[in-house]
Design an enzyme around this catalytic site. Structure first.
Site, PDB file in Angstrom:
ATOM      1  N   GLU A 163      -6.647 -27.778 -24.526  1.00 24.36           N
ATOM      2  CA  GLU A 163      -5.867 -28.445 -23.491  1.00 24.36           C
ATOM      3  C   GLU A 163      -6.473 -29.788 -23.107  1.00 24.36           C
ATOM      4  OE1 GLU A 163      -3.536 -25.566 -20.819  1.00 24.36           O
ATOM      5  OE2 GLU A 163      -5.616 -24.940 -20.626  1.00 24.36           O
ATOM      6  N   ASP A 164      -5.603 -30.711 -22.693  1.00 30.68           N
ATOM      7  CA  ASP A 164      -6.037 -31.978 -22.105  1.00 30.68           C
ATOM      8  C   ASP A 164      -7.097 -32.646 -22.975  1.00 30.68           C
ATOM      9  OD1 ASP A 164      -4.524 -30.664 -20.230  1.00 30.68           O
ATOM     10  OD2 ASP A 164      -5.901 -30.950 -18.566  1.00 30.68           O
ATOM     11  N   CYS A 171       1.433 -30.534 -19.949  1.00 27.76           N
ATOM     12  CA  CYS A 171       1.510 -29.423 -20.901  1.00 27.76           C
ATOM     13  C   CYS A 171       2.879 -28.764 -21.057  1.00 27.76           C
ATOM     14  CB  CYS A 171       0.475 -28.364 -20.534  1.00 27.76           C
ATOM     15  SG  CYS A 171       0.702 -27.620 -18.902  1.00 27.76           S
ATOM     16  N   ASP A 186      -2.865 -30.102 -26.383  1.00 27.94           N
ATOM     17  CA  ASP A 186      -1.481 -30.057 -25.894  1.00 27.94           C
ATOM     18  C   ASP A 186      -0.982 -31.395 -25.356  1.00 27.94           C
ATOM     19  OD1 ASP A 186      -2.956 -30.066 -23.547  1.00 27.94           O
ATOM     20  OD2 ASP A 186      -1.965 -28.325 -22.661  1.00 27.94           O
TER      21      ASP A 186
END
Length: 579
Positions: free
Chosen positions: A40-41, A79, A288
């Site tokens: 993520e990120d 996301c 994401d």
């Protein structure tokens, strides 16, 4: 990179599947497994993409044995809309998935909870793979801006694993890593706990805990945190942030979180090798969307959209090479189908970049959108080619910065706000806090990678400005996206003018020629069934099927994406008439 030979080799291992049995496809030969490792990120902050700040031995190994993709872009800087694009092959703003948190912040929007409502023919990519005989699992993340139908996955839980599949059944497994998430920069800082669980096979697997208000309770104290990179390291700070103690510490956290995520990637790869599956599995690693820092996540500058991708093919085909073409998240779904030899459906708005049905024309542009984030709304669209990005602001009278409370938990963000109030930001750092923004922006993303110098008014760039503006108009028309449409009117459009969320009709079960036939009056609904109510997974209904003599009941449910699901229907088979 000339990739054609690679796909010929890959497709040698993709074989024909036999006819249906009990609504599922039975395998006569193995097809390639597909494993997605999703963090993520995540900006391109790892050695394979030129940032050697922290060592990532497992990702570096993947890159050495695979192909790197430096030009992957999400469709949004956040996301859930991006995940909607990945799951459907559709742009979020074409299906009502563009506003972040469609089931939350109703006290701010004044709207009812709603979900994205794609066209009736749209099906989640995992369900399409299940229909082709794949065992599909997802670990942890399920926010697609709509509730996934019960037919989407064989298992979606923190403990989902390919080891639960039938012998010789190919799998599509998504493993989500949460360590690099924006909340990993909050204080108190520490790494999430990891639990393990024994499977019936005797193996162990990782479970990743979630975020939310209690995130700090799920984290170890700083004293217990293993240090992956020295606190004495002097990090290079992007010019839109203030280079001070708070920002340096946030960068230390960010790189430590990447190192921890890399360890978890290594654990999954080890399991794959233990199961002797590495050389029959296509592995994809990606983030994401872009990075977790202020002026990265939620924005549609490259810092918010660009994320690294690595693909490792069986037998290390094309190892160590680079694929420099543009790739968008809407390309993932058609590419998955192409890799298993299936032609992507026409409704998908992306194009395959791998496999049998790889697009003959490389992608020329990527597109992105920014709308509501939590309680704050804007309307921005972007189009980018290999060098330039064009941004159109539909609310130029509104400032760029949105005071999202979640982001303001980051110390570096707090420092920016503090120094802004004190008048101590330089001209570059103040750009984000402008009270108005231009209607059009044009950036040279190669020579101005932080997108700080707007070229829209420069005479020498008017041809490029017009080209990208025309491309944006074409795209908006093609996907039926009206950025000026209010969210209230969007909901009315999704619900066909009704004031109540649509509901999937209850399925109808009959017996014809000694076979069970299931129908649903809601067009586009997926139908799931169980002949054993205690079974973990729902079967995807494909066609009529015979019921074994010892099965006395059948459990059925229907669900069209964006609608409320039908009721669970339990039928005593003996009560059905055989027509």
């Amino acid at each position: 990179m000339n990739t054609k030979p690679l796909f010929v080799i890959l497709l040698v291992g993709i074989f024909t599947l036999s006819a249906c049995k009990n609504g599922e496809k039975e395998h006569t030969q193995k097809s390639p497994n597909i494993l997605w490792l999703v963090t993520e990120d995540m900006g391109a902050y790892i050695p394979p993409f030129g940032d050697n700040t922290v060592k990532t031995p497992n990702l570096s190994r993947l890159a050495k044995e695979g192909v790197i993709y430096p030009n992957l872009y999400s469709t949004s800087g956040v996301c859930a809309p991006s995940r909607a694009a990945i799951a459907t092959g559709m742009y979020p703003s074409s299906i009502g998935a563009n506003h972040m948190r469609t089931t939350s912040y109703t006290e701010v929007t004044g709207l009812p909870k709603y979900e994205a409502v794609p066209p009736l023919e749209v099906t989640m990519i995992s369900e399409l793979l299940r229909k082709e005989g794949y065992y599909c699992t997802n670990n942890y993340k399920t926010d697609y801006q709509f509730k996934a139908p019960i037919t989407a996955w064989d298992e979606s839980s923190p403990y989902a694993h390919w080891r639960n599949r039938n012998e010789n059944q190919p799998f599509f497994a998504v493993v989500n890593f949460t360590e690099t998430h924006e909340s990993g920069l909050f204080e108190p800082y520490g790494f999430r706990q990891i639990e393990t669980r024994h499977y019936k096979s005797g193996h162990r697997n990782y479970k990743w805990k979630g975020f939310g208000k209690s995130h700090a309770k799920n984290r170890m104290t700083e004293a217990e945190t293993p240090v992956h990179i020295s606190k004495e390291t002097k990090f290079k700070v992007p010019p839109y942030l203030v280079d001070n103690e708070a920002t340096q510490r946030d960068l230390w956290k960010m790189y430590n979180n990447i190192a921890e995520m890399d360890k978890q990637v290594g654990a999954i790869l080890k399991q794959l090798e233990e199961d002797d599956l590495l050389e029959n599995t296509i592995i994809m690693f990606y983030g994401d969307h872009g990075g977790p820092l202020p002026r990265e996540k939620r924005l549609i500058y490259d810092s918010g959209l660009n994320t690294p991708m690595i693909v490792r093919f069986p037998k290390k085909n094309n190892a160590g090479s680079k694929f420099t073409n543009l790739v968008s998240f809407v390309d993932f779904a058609p590419t998955l189908l192409s890799l298993i030899g299936q032609k992507p459906p026409k409704y998908m708005q992306g194009q395959a970049f791998l496999g049998k049905h790889q697009s003959k024309k490389p992608r020329k542009y990527i597109h992105a959108a920014a709308d509501r984030f939590d309680g704050f709304t804007d309307a921005i669209r972007a189009v980018r080619d290999s060098q330039f990005k064009y941004i159109r602001n539909y609310r130029p009278e509104q400032g760029y910065y949105l005071p999202v409370a979640y982001r303001e938990k980051i110390p570096a963000m707090q420092e920016l706000l503090k120094l802004k109030e004190e008048g101590k930001l330089n001209d570059i750092q103040k750009q984000w806090f402008r009270e108005q923004k231009p209607k059009e922006e044009l950036f040279d993303c190669i020579n101005d990678p932080f997108e700080l110098v707007n070229l829209a008014d420069k005479p020498e760039y008017q041809n490029k400005l017009q080209e990208l503006s025309n491309e944006m108009d074409r795209w908006l028309t093609d996907i039926n996206d009206n950025p000026s449409l209010s969210e209230k009117d969007l909901v009315a459009k999704l619900w066909d003018g009704k004031n109540q969320k649509p509901v999937t009709a209850d399925p109808i079960i009959t017996i014809e020629n000694n076979k069970v036939v299931i129908t649903c009056d809601t067009e586009g609904a997926s139908i799931g069934y169980k002949t054993n109510p205690k079974a973990k997974s729902w079967n995807v209904y494909l066609e009529s099927f015979k019921v074994e003599p010892n099965n006395k009941t059948i459990l059925v449910k229907a669900h069209r994406i964006g609608f409320l699901p039908s009721k669970d229907i339990t039928i005593d088979i003996s009560t059905l008439n055989n027509n």
